[in-house]
Scaffold this motif. Structure first.
Motif, PDB file in Angstrom:
ATOM      1  N   PRO A  83       0.795  -1.226   0.000  1.00  0.00           N
ATOM      2  CA  PRO A  83       0.000   0.000   0.000  1.00  0.00           C
ATOM      3  C   PRO A  83       0.833   1.284   0.000  1.00  0.00           C
ATOM      4  N   TYR A  84       2.082   1.237  -0.426  1.00  0.00           N
ATOM      5  CA  TYR A  84       2.919   2.423  -0.626  1.00  0.00           C
ATOM      6  C   TYR A  84       3.124   3.240   0.651  1.00  0.00           C
ATOM      7  N   GLU A  85       3.366   2.549   1.748  1.00  0.00           N
ATOM      8  CA  GLU A  85       3.528   3.225   3.037  1.00  0.00           C
ATOM      9  C   GLU A  85       4.978   3.331   3.473  1.00  0.00           C
ATOM     10  N   GLU A  86       5.873   2.785   2.703  1.00  0.00           N
ATOM     11  CA  GLU A  86       7.295   2.800   3.065  1.00  0.00           C
ATOM     12  C   GLU A  86       8.092   3.439   1.941  1.00  0.00           C
ATOM     13  N   TYR A  87       9.056   4.281   2.316  1.00  0.00           N
ATOM     14  CA  TYR A  87       9.931   4.867   1.311  1.00  0.00           C
ATOM     15  C   TYR A  87      11.325   5.040   1.890  1.00  0.00           C
ATOM     16  N   THR A  88      12.282   5.205   0.980  1.00  0.00           N
ATOM     17  CA  THR A  88      13.660   5.485   1.347  1.00  0.00           C
ATOM     18  C   THR A  88      14.167   6.615   0.465  1.00  0.00           C
ATOM     19  N   VAL A  89      14.759   7.622   1.093  1.00  0.00           N
ATOM     20  CA  VAL A  89      15.442   8.685   0.351  1.00  0.00           C
ATOM     21  C   VAL A  89      16.919   8.610   0.730  1.00  0.00           C
ATOM     22  N   THR A  90      17.786   8.694  -0.261  1.00  0.00           N
ATOM     23  CA  THR A  90      19.221   8.560  -0.032  1.00  0.00           C
ATOM     24  C   THR A  90      19.967   9.732  -0.653  1.00  0.00           C
ATOM     25  N   ALA A  91      20.806  10.357   0.151  1.00  0.00           N
ATOM     26  CA  ALA A  91      21.662  11.450  -0.309  1.00  0.00           C
ATOM     27  C   ALA A  91      23.110  10.972  -0.286  1.00  0.00           C
ATOM     28  N   GLU A  92      23.910  11.528  -1.180  1.00  0.00           N
ATOM     29  CA  GLU A  92      25.327  11.164  -1.246  1.00  0.00           C
ATOM     30  C   GLU A  92      26.179  12.404  -1.037  1.00  0.00           C
ATOM     31  N   ALA A  93      27.110  12.317  -0.080  1.00  0.00           N
ATOM     32  CA  ALA A  93      28.055  13.407   0.173  1.00  0.00           C
ATOM     33  C   ALA A  93      29.175  13.342  -0.859  1.00  0.00           C
ATOM     34  N   THR A  94      29.941  14.404  -0.970  1.00  0.00           N
ATOM     35  CA  THR A  94      31.006  14.456  -1.973  1.00  0.00           C
ATOM     36  C   THR A  94      32.118  13.444  -1.715  1.00  0.00           C
ATOM     37  N   ASP A  95      32.207  12.921  -0.491  1.00  0.00           N
ATOM     38  CA  ASP A  95      33.225  11.906  -0.205  1.00  0.00           C
ATOM     39  C   ASP A  95      32.733  10.490  -0.504  1.00  0.00           C
ATOM     40  N   GLY A  96      31.507  10.359  -1.046  1.00  0.00           N
ATOM     41  CA  GLY A  96      30.975   9.051  -1.406  1.00  0.00           C
ATOM     42  C   GLY A  96      30.138   8.394  -0.324  1.00  0.00           C
ATOM     43  N   HIS A  97      30.115   8.952   0.882  1.00  0.00           N
ATOM     44  CA  HIS A  97      29.273   8.389   1.933  1.00  0.00           C
ATOM     45  C   HIS A  97      27.812   8.657   1.595  1.00  0.00           C
ATOM     46  N   THR A  98      26.939   7.694   1.869  1.00  0.00           N
ATOM     47  CA  THR A  98      25.518   7.881   1.614  1.00  0.00           C
ATOM     48  C   THR A  98      24.756   7.910   2.926  1.00  0.00           C
ATOM     49  N   PHE A  99      23.686   8.686   2.941  1.00  0.00           N
ATOM     50  CA  PHE A  99      22.841   8.842   4.123  1.00  0.00           C
ATOM     51  C   PHE A  99      21.395   8.628   3.704  1.00  0.00           C
ATOM     52  N   SER A 100      20.752   7.652   4.341  1.00  0.00           N
ATOM     53  CA  SER A 100      19.383   7.298   3.972  1.00  0.00           C
ATOM     54  C   SER A 100      18.430   7.520   5.126  1.00  0.00           C
ATOM     55  N   TYR A 101      17.238   7.934   4.769  1.00  0.00           N
ATOM     56  CA  TYR A 101      16.136   8.068   5.710  1.00  0.00           C
ATOM     57  C   TYR A 101      15.082   7.083   5.245  1.00  0.00           C
ATOM     58  N   VAL A 102      14.681   6.172   6.119  1.00  0.00           N
ATOM     59  CA  VAL A 102      13.706   5.137   5.782  1.00  0.00           C
ATOM     60  C   VAL A 102      12.455   5.339   6.629  1.00  0.00           C
ATOM     61  N   ARG A 103      11.309   5.463   5.963  1.00  0.00           N
ATOM     62  CA  ARG A 103      10.028   5.502   6.657  1.00  0.00           C
ATOM     63  C   ARG A 103       9.442   4.110   6.540  1.00  0.00           C
ATOM     64  N   GLU A 104       9.184   3.480   7.695  1.00  0.00           N
ATOM     65  CA  GLU A 104       8.638   2.131   7.728  1.00  0.00           C
ATOM     66  C   GLU A 104       7.117   2.182   7.667  1.00  0.00           C
ATOM     67  N   PRO A 105       6.461   1.064   7.298  1.00  0.00           N
ATOM     68  CA  PRO A 105       4.994   1.048   7.211  1.00  0.00           C
ATOM     69  C   PRO A 105       4.299   1.440   8.518  1.00  0.00           C
ATOM     70  N   SER A 106       4.948   1.191   9.641  1.00  0.00           N
ATOM     71  CA  SER A 106       4.371   1.535  10.940  1.00  0.00           C
ATOM     72  C   SER A 106       4.398   3.039  11.192  1.00  0.00           C
ATOM     73  N   GLY A 107       5.112   3.778  10.351  1.00  0.00           N
ATOM     74  CA  GLY A 107       5.273   5.211  10.558  1.00  0.00           C
ATOM     75  C   GLY A 107       6.566   5.545  11.271  1.00  0.00           C
ATOM     76  N   ASN A 108       7.235   4.524  11.829  1.00  0.00           N
ATOM     77  CA  ASN A 108       8.535   4.733  12.463  1.00  0.00           C
ATOM     78  C   ASN A 108       9.571   5.015  11.387  1.00  0.00           C
ATOM     79  N   SER A 109      10.677   5.574  11.804  1.00  0.00           N
ATOM     80  CA  SER A 109      11.733   5.876  10.844  1.00  0.00           C
ATOM     81  C   SER A 109      13.069   5.398  11.377  1.00  0.00           C
ATOM     82  N   LYS A 110      13.986   5.204  10.440  1.00  0.00           N
ATOM     83  CA  LYS A 110      15.364   4.884  10.823  1.00  0.00           C
ATOM     84  C   LYS A 110      16.298   5.570   9.852  1.00  0.00           C
ATOM     85  N   ARG A 111      17.506   5.818  10.328  1.00  0.00           N
ATOM     86  CA  ARG A 111      18.526   6.479   9.521  1.00  0.00           C
ATOM     87  C   ARG A 111      19.709   5.528   9.383  1.00  0.00           C
TER      88      ARG A 111
END
Length: 131
Positions: A83-111
């Protein structure tokens, strides 16, 4: 000899701080993309379906996409199946490290971030896979 000892202490500390500074732009961008994603859902009856980088950029014009060599960039946006309740957005820093924000179906989030399992200067702003 004293200058050599002081240099040996100061340089690793400086490198660590520089990496953390570079990574802070990636963290900020991931957070801005998360805020844009919530705005996107509000504009689409609470639904994340069909959310893309271009869709987030329509909501927040300041989100740069990759490649962007001068600053962090928004690398990926993924939305789960119905039901399209979960998403992930990922950003990349210039040094190649990536940072993601994940919204879980429960509404909780993790980084999460990469590289995982690294600490100190090599881990930068991503210490042990979290931020």
């Amino acid at each position: 000899l004293i200058i050599g000892v002081l240099t040996a202490i100061a340089i690793p500390s400086f490198i660590s701080q520089k990496s953390k500074g570079t990574d802070s732009s990636g963290k900020e961008l991931a957070h801005a993309a998360q805020t844009a994603a919530e705005t996107y859902a509000t504009d689409h009856a609470g639904n994340y379906q069909s959310m893309t980088i271009a869709g987030l950029q329509a909501v927040e014009k300041a989100l740069p996409s990759c490649p962007n060599t001068s600053n962090a960039c928004l690398k990926t946006v993924t939305v789960s199946a119905s039901p399209y309740e979960e998403y992930t957005v990922t950003a990349e820093a210039t040094d190649g490290h990536t940072f993601s924000y994940v919204r879980e179906p429960s509404g909780n989030s993790k980084r999460t971030c990469t590289p995982t399992g690294q600490t100190g200067a090599s881990g930068g702003g991503c210490q042990n896979g979290s931020w």
